[in-house]
Design a protein around this motif. Structure first.
Motif, PDB file in Angstrom:
ATOM      1  N   GLN A  36       0.832  -1.193   0.000  1.00 14.84           N
ATOM      2  CA  GLN A  36       0.000   0.000   0.000  1.00 14.84           C
ATOM      3  C   GLN A  36       0.873   1.250   0.000  1.00 14.84           C
ATOM      4  O   GLN A  36       1.837   1.344   0.777  1.00 14.84           O
ATOM      5  N   PHE A  38       0.598   5.251   0.596  1.00 19.03           N
ATOM      6  CA  PHE A  38      -0.328   6.198   1.234  1.00 19.03           C
ATOM      7  C   PHE A  38       0.281   7.600   1.279  1.00 19.03           C
ATOM      8  O   PHE A  38       1.445   7.763   1.653  1.00 19.03           O
ATOM      9  N   PRO A  40       0.099  11.163   3.111  1.00 19.85           N
ATOM     10  CA  PRO A  40      -0.456  11.786   4.325  1.00 19.85           C
ATOM     11  C   PRO A  40      -0.698  13.291   4.173  1.00 19.85           C
ATOM     12  O   PRO A  40      -0.483  14.052   5.112  1.00 19.85           O
TER      13      PRO A  40
ATOM     14  N   ASN B  33      -1.603  -3.494  11.152  1.00 22.18           N
ATOM     15  CA  ASN B  33      -0.728  -2.829  10.191  1.00 22.18           C
ATOM     16  C   ASN B  33      -1.455  -1.869   9.266  1.00 22.18           C
ATOM     17  O   ASN B  33      -0.881  -0.893   8.786  1.00 22.18           O
ATOM     18  N   LEU B  34      -2.728  -2.179   8.991  1.00 19.37           N
ATOM     19  CA  LEU B  34      -3.496  -1.350   8.062  1.00 19.37           C
ATOM     20  C   LEU B  34      -4.954  -1.392   8.481  1.00 19.37           C
ATOM     21  O   LEU B  34      -5.459  -2.427   8.922  1.00 19.37           O
ATOM     22  N   SER B  94      -7.902   3.222   2.995  1.00 19.25           N
ATOM     23  CA  SER B  94      -7.063   2.435   3.895  1.00 19.25           C
ATOM     24  C   SER B  94      -5.991   3.332   4.488  1.00 19.25           C
ATOM     25  O   SER B  94      -5.438   4.181   3.787  1.00 19.25           O
ATOM     26  N   VAL B  95      -5.717   3.128   5.776  1.00 13.13           N
ATOM     27  CA  VAL B  95      -4.766   3.979   6.495  1.00 13.13           C
ATOM     28  C   VAL B  95      -3.754   3.097   7.230  1.00 13.13           C
ATOM     29  O   VAL B  95      -4.157   2.151   7.933  1.00 13.13           O
ATOM     30  N   PRO B  96      -2.453   3.371   7.081  1.00 16.33           N
ATOM     31  CA  PRO B  96      -1.459   2.595   7.831  1.00 16.33           C
ATOM     32  C   PRO B  96      -1.639   2.768   9.341  1.00 16.33           C
ATOM     33  O   PRO B  96      -2.105   3.817   9.801  1.00 16.33           O
ATOM     34  N   ILE B  98       0.532   2.586  12.927  1.00 13.87           N
ATOM     35  CA  ILE B  98       1.865   2.528  13.534  1.00 13.87           C
ATOM     36  C   ILE B  98       1.702   2.624  15.053  1.00 13.87           C
ATOM     37  O   ILE B  98       0.965   3.491  15.537  1.00 13.87           O
ATOM     38  N   HIS B 103      -2.099   6.137  11.324  1.00 14.36           N
ATOM     39  CA  HIS B 103      -0.974   7.006  10.964  1.00 14.36           C
ATOM     40  C   HIS B 103      -1.407   8.004   9.879  1.00 14.36           C
ATOM     41  O   HIS B 103      -0.879   8.015   8.763  1.00 14.36           O
ATOM     42  N   LEU B 104      -2.371   8.844  10.242  1.00 13.72           N
ATOM     43  CA  LEU B 104      -2.851   9.880   9.320  1.00 13.72           C
ATOM     44  C   LEU B 104      -1.908  11.076   9.316  1.00 13.72           C
ATOM     45  O   LEU B 104      -1.195  11.318  10.295  1.00 13.72           O
ATOM     46  N   GLY B 105      -1.930  11.855   8.238  1.00 11.50           N
ATOM     47  CA  GLY B 105      -1.194  13.107   8.204  1.00 11.50           C
ATOM     48  C   GLY B 105      -1.830  14.139   9.121  1.00 11.50           C
ATOM     49  O   GLY B 105      -2.978  13.989   9.555  1.00 11.50           O
ATOM     50  N   LEU B 128      -5.963  -5.146   9.551  1.00 11.08           N
ATOM     51  CA  LEU B 128      -5.100  -6.218   9.024  1.00 11.08           C
ATOM     52  C   LEU B 128      -3.741  -6.171   9.704  1.00 11.08           C
ATOM     53  O   LEU B 128      -3.193  -5.097   9.924  1.00 11.08           O
TER      54      LEU B 128
END
Lengths: 128, 128, 128
Positions: A36, A38, A40, B33-34, B94-96, B98, B103-105, B128
């Motif tokens: 993926q 991404f 941000p 993870n996602l 989908s967003v990582p 962490i 882990h959005l901007g 996931l």
């Protein structure tokens, strides 16, 4: 596992990042089924399109600038059209991984889409 | 692991769901993870965009209403423009993740995009 | 685990592939939480929208042909509008899996979006 890329962008335009993403996939350990990518940021996006002829992404930018109209937007920063374009192309793409490498089509490349630069931008790459 | 959210929507508009999604991520057990956010409707979608200035999503809706034309559509329910907007913004983001958190901007929020309300809508969140 | 589908497409149009994707999910072994459908082409895409009334996807194509303008594009093959539409709908969709089956909404179907056919196209299906 998340890795971060840095992309230096022009005023507006599509910057190819396929080789950097492929390198992260190559160096990644453990299970690798999907990658993926991404973004941000809210005035930039990411898309997959043709990388054989560089005119294709220029044409895409030309089209987006015609599609997203100049209107009486309320957002004070004056970059609402960039926000609209960002949501139209989207904030992430995902690519299958086969035998440890990105399984892109023959003519596909991954492009960072800058709609409000020049900026120093980040990209997050997650391998699942 | 899939969790379901309910969103009560206005006639048309973007409803922020970032905190509800973040809470599901926080309470989730096992590998993280996602995070995928999926909308099981065809006249609504989901997008990631700026949540600092609420005018941004209003401007996005204004733009989409100019971009998607009123035409001689065939679909009997009369809401074809809503279906078009839904596919333009997409049915999932989908967003990582962490350290167990989204882990959005800095300026990013997750928005449910209602194009044919008011309705009681569902959102599926998969980790996931 | 990646499986490949073949789709024979018309000149331009949306071809439903829900049942083929569902069958791959059904036959898949091991963990099943999310299904990604990826199009390895640059003048085609994939989207999720209503499959109850076939007029909906016809209306979507009608709208896209109005939205993406005819301009003085530079790409020599003359199909730049197809590339733009491909990035607008996107190259992949992902659907949650519950109890071994695709967890789509009541009215949702998965559509291969052909913008430059007729062609013999491929679709990659990945189960995570």
């Amino acid at each position: 596992m998340l890795k971060e890329l840095t992309v230096n962008t022009p005023h507006e335009g599509f910057v190819e990042i396929t080789s950097q993403v492929a390198e992260i996939v190559r160096q990644s350990r453990g299970e690798k089924n999907l990658c993926q990518v991404f973004v941000p940021h809210t005035t930039a996006g990411v898309t997959i399109n043709e990388n054989a002829d560089p005119d294709v992404v220029k044409d895409m930018l030309l089209a987006l600038n015609h599609i997203v109209p100049k209107l009486a937007y309320q957002h004070g920063e004056g970059n609402s059209r960039a926000h609209v374009k960002a949501s139209m192309v989207g904030s992430s793409v995902s690519v299958p991984i086969i035998n440890g490498t990105l399984h892109l089509g023959t003519w596909q490349g991954i492009y960072f889409c800058e709609f409000d630069g020049p900026r120093k931008r980040k990209v997050y790459v997650t391998i699942l």
